[in-house]
Design a protein around this motif. Structure first.
Motif, PDB file in Angstrom:
ATOM      1  N   ALA A  34     -25.304   2.155  -5.780  1.00 22.05           N
ATOM      2  CA  ALA A  34     -24.484   1.254  -6.594  1.00 22.05           C
ATOM      3  C   ALA A  34     -23.198   1.934  -7.035  1.00 22.05           C
ATOM      4  O   ALA A  34     -22.132   1.306  -7.073  1.00 22.05           O
ATOM      5  CB  ALA A  34     -25.271   0.761  -7.799  1.00 22.05           C
ATOM      6  N   ILE A  35     -23.282   3.218  -7.353  1.00 24.52           N
ATOM      7  CA  ILE A  35     -22.082   3.963  -7.738  1.00 24.52           C
ATOM      8  C   ILE A  35     -21.122   4.057  -6.560  1.00 24.52           C
ATOM      9  O   ILE A  35     -19.904   3.874  -6.708  1.00 24.52           O
ATOM     10  CB  ILE A  35     -22.461   5.355  -8.292  1.00 24.52           C
ATOM     11  N   VAL A  36     -21.643   4.303  -5.365  1.00 24.57           N
ATOM     12  CA  VAL A  36     -20.794   4.364  -4.166  1.00 24.57           C
ATOM     13  C   VAL A  36     -20.149   3.002  -3.910  1.00 24.57           C
ATOM     14  O   VAL A  36     -18.945   2.911  -3.637  1.00 24.57           O
ATOM     15  CB  VAL A  36     -21.618   4.829  -2.944  1.00 24.57           C
ATOM     16  N   ILE A  37     -20.926   1.943  -4.004  1.00 22.65           N
ATOM     17  CA  ILE A  37     -20.388   0.590  -3.806  1.00 22.65           C
ATOM     18  C   ILE A  37     -19.317   0.294  -4.851  1.00 22.65           C
ATOM     19  O   ILE A  37     -18.272  -0.291  -4.540  1.00 22.65           O
ATOM     20  CB  ILE A  37     -21.526  -0.449  -3.859  1.00 22.65           C
ATOM     21  N   ALA A  38     -19.555   0.711  -6.087  1.00 25.39           N
ATOM     22  CA  ALA A  38     -18.585   0.468  -7.161  1.00 25.39           C
ATOM     23  C   ALA A  38     -17.283   1.217  -6.915  1.00 25.39           C
ATOM     24  O   ALA A  38     -16.196   0.656  -7.101  1.00 25.39           O
ATOM     25  CB  ALA A  38     -19.187   0.875  -8.500  1.00 25.39           C
ATOM     26  N   ILE A  39     -17.392   2.466  -6.497  1.00 28.21           N
ATOM     27  CA  ILE A  39     -16.180   3.254  -6.251  1.00 28.21           C
ATOM     28  C   ILE A  39     -15.371   2.644  -5.109  1.00 28.21           C
ATOM     29  O   ILE A  39     -14.147   2.529  -5.188  1.00 28.21           O
ATOM     30  CB  ILE A  39     -16.541   4.730  -5.984  1.00 28.21           C
ATOM     31  N   LEU A  40     -16.040   2.230  -4.044  1.00 30.66           N
ATOM     32  CA  LEU A  40     -15.322   1.574  -2.955  1.00 30.66           C
ATOM     33  C   LEU A  40     -14.799   0.203  -3.388  1.00 30.66           C
ATOM     34  O   LEU A  40     -13.746  -0.239  -2.930  1.00 30.66           O
ATOM     35  CB  LEU A  40     -16.223   1.448  -1.730  1.00 30.66           C
ATOM     36  N   GLY A  41     -15.521  -0.458  -4.279  1.00 27.10           N
ATOM     37  CA  GLY A  41     -15.068  -1.745  -4.789  1.00 27.10           C
ATOM     38  C   GLY A  41     -13.822  -1.632  -5.648  1.00 27.10           C
ATOM     39  O   GLY A  41     -13.065  -2.595  -5.776  1.00 27.10           O
ATOM     40  N   LEU A  42     -13.601  -0.472  -6.250  1.00 26.89           N
ATOM     41  CA  LEU A  42     -12.400  -0.277  -7.057  1.00 26.89           C
ATOM     42  C   LEU A  42     -11.130  -0.474  -6.236  1.00 26.89           C
ATOM     43  O   LEU A  42     -10.089  -0.866  -6.770  1.00 26.89           O
ATOM     44  CB  LEU A  42     -12.395   1.119  -7.684  1.00 26.89           C
ATOM     45  N   LEU A  43     -11.206  -0.235  -4.940  1.00 29.11           N
ATOM     46  CA  LEU A  43     -10.046  -0.396  -4.069  1.00 29.11           C
ATOM     47  C   LEU A  43      -9.731  -1.852  -3.775  1.00 29.11           C
ATOM     48  O   LEU A  43      -8.635  -2.173  -3.316  1.00 29.11           O
ATOM     49  CB  LEU A  43     -10.290   0.347  -2.746  1.00 29.11           C
ATOM     50  N   ASN A  44     -10.684  -2.741  -4.010  1.00 22.19           N
ATOM     51  CA  ASN A  44     -10.530  -4.163  -3.699  1.00 22.19           C
ATOM     52  C   ASN A  44      -9.981  -4.885  -4.922  1.00 22.19           C
ATOM     53  O   ASN A  44     -10.692  -5.585  -5.622  1.00 22.19           O
ATOM     54  CB  ASN A  44     -11.884  -4.737  -3.271  1.00 22.19           C
ATOM     55  N   LEU A  62     -15.434  -5.737 -10.881  1.00 26.19           N
ATOM     56  CA  LEU A  62     -16.866  -5.589 -10.619  1.00 26.19           C
ATOM     57  C   LEU A  62     -17.265  -4.125 -10.518  1.00 26.19           C
ATOM     58  O   LEU A  62     -18.323  -3.719 -10.996  1.00 26.19           O
ATOM     59  CB  LEU A  62     -17.239  -6.342  -9.343  1.00 26.19           C
ATOM     60  N   GLY A  63     -16.411  -3.309  -9.898  1.00 26.10           N
ATOM     61  CA  GLY A  63     -16.695  -1.883  -9.782  1.00 26.10           C
ATOM     62  C   GLY A  63     -16.756  -1.188 -11.131  1.00 26.10           C
ATOM     63  O   GLY A  63     -17.623  -0.346 -11.370  1.00 26.10           O
ATOM     64  N   VAL A  64     -15.842  -1.537 -12.028  1.00 25.63           N
ATOM     65  CA  VAL A  64     -15.854  -0.940 -13.372  1.00 25.63           C
ATOM     66  C   VAL A  64     -17.127  -1.344 -14.107  1.00 25.63           C
ATOM     67  O   VAL A  64     -17.771  -0.508 -14.764  1.00 25.63           O
ATOM     68  CB  VAL A  64     -14.584  -1.350 -14.149  1.00 25.63           C
TER      69      VAL A  64
END
Length: 133
Positions: free
Chosen positions: A97-107, A114-116
């Motif tokens: 989930a942390i990896v998905i969130a960090i990559l989601g920060l770019l979107n 959502l990443g935050v």
């Protein structure tokens, strides 16, 4: 008992999954769009595109769309599996989930929000304890 901030992780993961499914649903409609643009460019005498170049463009476009579809489907499946495992308190799901969130920060902007939220929830001490059992 599930921690209160667990929903800060699971709900954004579910929203990301739904958005990825919508993206997968739109992807097949890109091929006809690219074909119509290529046909318009081919009929324009000032474009200088040959029939060989047009054929090569169609091959690369089709291959790119298929590869994009496969990668997006795999990412959607990974997001859904992470969502389910996080609800069950699996340790690997918190890291995923942390990896998905960090990559989601770019979107930007939706993925960033959502990443935050995921990062806030994933680093909550109660959620950490829940995911480490």
């Amino acid at each position: 008992m599930k921690p209160q901030k667990l929903s800060w992780v699971t709900t954004p993961l579910l929203i990301m999954f739904i958005l990825q499914l919508l993206g997968l649903a739109v992807l097949p409609f890109l091929a006809p769009l690219v074909n119509s643009i290529a046909n318009t460019a081919a009929t324009d005498p000032t474009s200088g595109i040959t029939a060989d170049q047009l054929g090569l463009l169609r091959v690369f476009t089709g291959a790119t769309l298929w590869v994009s579809f496969i990668i997006a489907a795999a990412w959607a499946a990974f997001t859904f599996l992470t969502y389910r495992a996080m609800g069950q308190g699996r340790g690997w799901a918190r890291v995923a989930a942390i990896v998905i969130a960090i990559l989601g920060l770019l979107n930007f902007p939706i993925g960033t929000i959502l990443g935050v939220l995921i990062l806030i929830g994933a680093f909550d001490p109660d959620v950490q304890r829940f995911a480490s059992r």
